[in-house]
Design a protein around this motif. Structure first.
Motif, PDB file in Angstrom:
ATOM      1  N   SER A 180      35.037  48.300  47.294  1.00 22.12           N
ATOM      2  CA  SER A 180      35.298  48.527  45.880  1.00 22.12           C
ATOM      3  C   SER A 180      35.173  47.229  45.082  1.00 22.12           C
ATOM      4  CB  SER A 180      36.699  49.117  45.710  1.00 22.12           C
ATOM      5  OG  SER A 180      37.037  49.246  44.357  1.00 22.12           O
ATOM      6  N   THR A 181      35.686  46.138  45.644  1.00 19.89           N
ATOM      7  CA  THR A 181      35.618  44.841  44.966  1.00 19.89           C
ATOM      8  C   THR A 181      34.178  44.355  44.850  1.00 19.89           C
ATOM      9  OG1 THR A 181      37.801  44.259  45.845  1.00 19.89           O
ATOM     10  CG2 THR A 181      36.449  42.461  45.022  1.00 19.89           C
ATOM     11  N   ILE A 182      33.412  44.481  45.944  1.00 21.69           N
ATOM     12  CA  ILE A 182      32.011  44.049  45.924  1.00 21.69           C
ATOM     13  C   ILE A 182      31.206  44.859  44.917  1.00 21.69           C
ATOM     14  CG2 ILE A 182      29.897  43.843  47.289  1.00 21.69           C
ATOM     15  CD1 ILE A 182      31.991  41.805  48.061  1.00 21.69           C
ATOM     16  N   LEU A 186      29.104  43.386  41.767  1.00 21.11           N
ATOM     17  CA  LEU A 186      27.683  43.703  41.569  1.00 21.11           C
ATOM     18  C   LEU A 186      27.434  44.332  40.200  1.00 21.11           C
ATOM     19  CD1 LEU A 186      26.861  45.102  45.124  1.00 21.11           C
ATOM     20  CD2 LEU A 186      26.032  42.955  44.155  1.00 21.11           C
ATOM     21  N   ASN A 187      28.333  45.195  39.776  1.00 19.68           N
ATOM     22  CA  ASN A 187      28.170  45.825  38.450  1.00 19.68           C
ATOM     23  C   ASN A 187      28.272  44.789  37.338  1.00 19.68           C
ATOM     24  OD1 ASN A 187      27.673  48.592  39.000  1.00 19.68           O
ATOM     25  ND2 ASN A 187      29.821  48.888  39.540  1.00 19.68           N
ATOM     26  N   HIS A 188      29.211  43.840  37.486  1.00 22.68           N
ATOM     27  CA  HIS A 188      29.335  42.775  36.492  1.00 22.68           C
ATOM     28  C   HIS A 188      28.087  41.897  36.476  1.00 22.68           C
ATOM     29  CE1 HIS A 188      33.314  43.962  35.561  1.00 22.68           C
ATOM     30  NE2 HIS A 188      33.899  43.488  36.668  1.00 22.68           N
ATOM     31  N   LEU A 189      27.556  41.583  37.658  1.00 18.87           N
ATOM     32  CA  LEU A 189      26.330  40.777  37.736  1.00 18.87           C
ATOM     33  C   LEU A 189      25.146  41.517  37.118  1.00 18.87           C
ATOM     34  CD1 LEU A 189      26.583  39.252  41.353  1.00 18.87           C
ATOM     35  CD2 LEU A 189      27.023  38.099  39.181  1.00 18.87           C
ATOM     36  N   CYS A 209      36.448  38.141  40.054  1.00 13.81           N
ATOM     37  CA  CYS A 209      36.532  39.092  41.175  1.00 13.81           C
ATOM     38  C   CYS A 209      36.069  38.443  42.476  1.00 13.81           C
ATOM     39  CB  CYS A 209      35.696  40.335  40.889  1.00 13.81           C
ATOM     40  SG  CYS A 209      36.326  41.404  39.604  1.00 13.81           S
ATOM     41  N   PHE A 210      34.995  37.692  42.381  1.00 14.93           N
ATOM     42  CA  PHE A 210      34.421  37.027  43.553  1.00 14.93           C
ATOM     43  C   PHE A 210      35.403  36.045  44.167  1.00 14.93           C
ATOM     44  CE2 PHE A 210      32.195  33.206  45.068  1.00 14.93           C
ATOM     45  CZ  PHE A 210      31.516  33.737  46.147  1.00 14.93           C
TER      46      PHE A 210
END
Length: 325
Positions: A180-182, A186-189, A209-210
């Motif tokens: 879920s965190t990854i 990815l969505n933010h990137l 998050c990272f």
């Protein structure tokens, strides 16, 4: 006032005496001695009373012997009853011994299983440490990136159930929380990249998050590049190279997990991760890599579609690090 307690104490003592202790031999039991003594004393006493109180005459013919059992019927019955009770006591004592033996056998089996689990656990650790020490990829790409983390630390993180003997399979990298965190990262990137590097807020969220995930999650922390974490912490949110740095670290984490999983993963488990890594490695631009990663992580069955060209990736994954920046 004290009579009931005294009676109870006396009763308990009698019951302790009469207990059929399985550790004591049958002939040494108090119950056996009591019944045997009462039977013999009762039989002899009754025979003497009958002999002295009856007008008996000697008769050594068969009639005399037959008459003997008629005259001394009661003493003979006492002896028969005594033998019957002794037989019941012997049967009960044998049952107690059998129950004790079954209990001891169960305890020995349990102890043996515990010892086997203990031995297998430390043998598995020893084999894992040997694998880490002799595997070139692990030493070059895993241990050097986190010098403070030992092979034992990595083992504890990825084989949490081995100590209890519940399994020696390596834990999956993407548990629900990490996955879920990854996906959020990815969505933010993706938002940042699609905004043509204008949405710095999305990049800031990705960075937050990272750093939180790779510092707090033991699975990610044990595989991360320490230098990249430090570099990411220092980088400003408007650094246009930061999104590449974050994605690179996540890719390297996947790569290291594959090296690690080769120790104890099944071919089916490993092929899922190698297919994912190969797909990322073969893809072109940054946005394509992000979309592939999102596609993989959001799949319900955690695998890739059959019609994708990278599905047939080899099980043993070898990364050409020299061809990547």
């Amino acid at each position: 006032m004290h009579k009931p307690s005294r009676l109870k104490s006396a009763y308990n003592k009698v019951m302790e005496k009469l207990a059929l202790t399985p550790d004591v031999s049958f002939t040494r039991l108090f119950a056996f001695k009591l019944v045997l003594g009462l039977g013999i004393v009762g039989a002899i006493t009754s025979m003497l009373v009958i002999a002295f109180c009856s007008n008996l005459q000697e008769d050594f013919t068969y009639k005399g012997f037959n008459h003997f059992f008629v005259v001394f019927k009661f003493p003979v019955s006492v002896i028969a009853a005594m033998l019957s009770v002794i037989g019941l006591i012997a049967l009960a004592h044998r049952s107690e011994q059998s129950a004790r033996q079954i209990k001891q056998s169960a305890e020995q089996i349990k102890l043996s299983e515990t010892q086997n689990i203990f031995t297998n656990y430390y043998k598995h650790i020893e084999e894992f440490e040997k694998y880490i020490a002799t595997n070139k990829n692990i030493n070059n790409h895993l241990m050097t990136s986190q010098p403070d983390i030992t092979a034992r630390d990595i083992y504890t993180t990825y084989f949490p159930n081995s100590k209890s003997g519940n399994g020696y399979q390596i834990e999956p990298l993407f548990c629900d929380k990490i996955k879920s965190t990854i996906i959020d990262i990815l969505n933010h990137l993706k938002d940042f990249y699609e905004s043509e590097h204008e949405d710095t807020q999305a990049l800031a969220k990705a960075k937050a998050c990272f750093l939180n995930a790779f510092k707090s999650q033991p699975k990610l922390k044990s595989l991360c590049e320490k230098r990249i974490i430090e570099q990411t912490s220092k980088d400003m949110n408007n650094d246009h190279a930061l999104h590449y740095t974050i994605f690179e670290q996540m890719y390297y984490t996947l790569e290291k997990y594959i090296y690690l999983a080769q120790f104890e993963a099944t071919s089916e488990q490993l092929s899922v991760y190698t297919s994912f890594a190969t797909a990322l490695y073969r893809s072109g631009g940054f946005l394509e890599k992000v979309n592939i990663a999102l596609f993989f992580l959001t799949k319900k069955d955690f695998s890739l579609d059959r019609d994708l060209s990278w599905q047939a990736a080899p099980v043993v994954y070898k990364v050409k690090r020299d061809s990547r920046s």
